[in-house]
Design a protein around this motif. Structure first.
Motif, PDB file in Angstrom:
ATOM      1  N   ARG A  93       3.317   8.561  -7.920  1.00 32.08           N
ATOM      2  CA  ARG A  93       1.802   8.417  -7.549  1.00 32.08           C
ATOM      3  C   ARG A  93       1.116   7.846  -8.642  1.00 32.08           C
ATOM      4  NH1 ARG A  93       0.729  11.430  -2.786  1.00 32.08           N
ATOM      5  NH2 ARG A  93      -1.357  10.067  -2.858  1.00 32.08           N
ATOM      6  N   ASP A  96      -3.953   9.971   1.017  1.00 30.97           N
ATOM      7  CA  ASP A  96      -3.287  11.049   0.301  1.00 30.97           C
ATOM      8  C   ASP A  96      -2.085  11.707   1.403  1.00 30.97           C
ATOM      9  OD1 ASP A  96      -2.708  12.594  -1.993  1.00 30.97           O
ATOM     10  OD2 ASP A  96      -3.421  14.230  -1.121  1.00 30.97           O
ATOM     11  N   VAL A 101       1.399  -0.194  -4.438  1.00 31.24           N
ATOM     12  CA  VAL A 101       1.310   1.331  -4.007  1.00 31.24           C
ATOM     13  C   VAL A 101       2.964   1.431  -3.318  1.00 31.24           C
ATOM     14  CG1 VAL A 101       0.782   3.009  -2.420  1.00 31.24           C
ATOM     15  CG2 VAL A 101      -0.939   1.519  -3.667  1.00 31.24           C
ATOM     16  N   GLU A 114      -4.120   3.960  -6.962  1.00 29.18           N
ATOM     17  CA  GLU A 114      -4.372   4.327  -5.599  1.00 29.18           C
ATOM     18  C   GLU A 114      -6.019   4.460  -5.416  1.00 29.18           C
ATOM     19  OE1 GLU A 114      -2.163   8.210  -4.693  1.00 29.18           O
ATOM     20  OE2 GLU A 114      -0.312   7.257  -5.156  1.00 29.18           O
TER      21      GLU A 114
END
Length: 198
Positions: free
Chosen positions: A145, A173, A136, A150
């Protein structure tokens, strides 16, 4: 000239106030005469990983993971680009296995060297929370993203904390948005250093 550029990439805080890499990583990069752009990139991903680690420790305090491994992994994940320098400015995945093998050859423990191999392959059964955190960080530093990645992290944190996935998503987030907000400045910092030392 190359050594001076590498030193600047390793030490200059830029306008981001970047923290230094772990000492053993800095020594490793100097010994390998790493390209300045690679050193800058590793500092940026290392910084993003540090911020994510702080978030996990603060918002998911019951989650157990190897903080130092995540920091080391983020700081060395692309070391194979020393061998495959063309992948510093273009696509390619040859650096992943090459970096893993290089780190092992230099005496780095497998549990730390593995991030060079796993940072772009997060779907395997051997992938743990630490691997997901490095992956990440390797995306969000530049504002990217990746929903699938995620989601894997959210599911892992939800399972480890007993929270619902939506609860983890809502706070993760926000944290990733905060980190991604500096993407333009990070990209500019990295671009200020040449791929080659000349």
């Amino acid at each position: 000239m190359t050594a001076r550029l590498l030193l600047r990439a390793l030490e200059s805080p830029g306008d981001l106030a970047l923290p230094p890499l772990p000492g053993e990583v800095r020594v490793l990069l100097e010994e390998l005469d790493a390209p300045p752009r690679l050193a800058a990139h590793l500092r940026l991903v290392h910084d993003a990983a540090r911020q994510i680690v702080v978030w996990v420790e603060r918002d998911c305090p019951t989650v157990e993971f190897d903080r130092d491994a995540v920091i080391f992994g983020a700081a060395t994940h692309d070391v194979g680009k020393i061998v495959h320098i063309e992948e510093l400015s273009g696509p390619g995945s040859a650096h992943e296995q090459a970096g893993y093998e290089l780190l092992l050859k230099l005496g780095v423990e497998e549990r730390l060297a593995r991030f060079a191999r796993t940072h772009a392959a997060w779907g395997g059964p051997e992938i743990g929370l630490a691997d997901l955190l490095v992956s990440v960080a390797d995306k969000v530093w530049k504002g990217k993203r990746v929903t699938e990645l995620e989601q894997l992290l959210i599911e892992r944190l939800a399972a480890d904390t007993g929270q619902q996935p939506w609860q983890v998503f809502s706070v993760l987030d926000q944290e990733l948005d905060r980190i991604a907000a500096d993407a333009d400045r990070r990209l500019a910092f990295q671009a200020a250093f040449p791929v080659h030392g000349s």
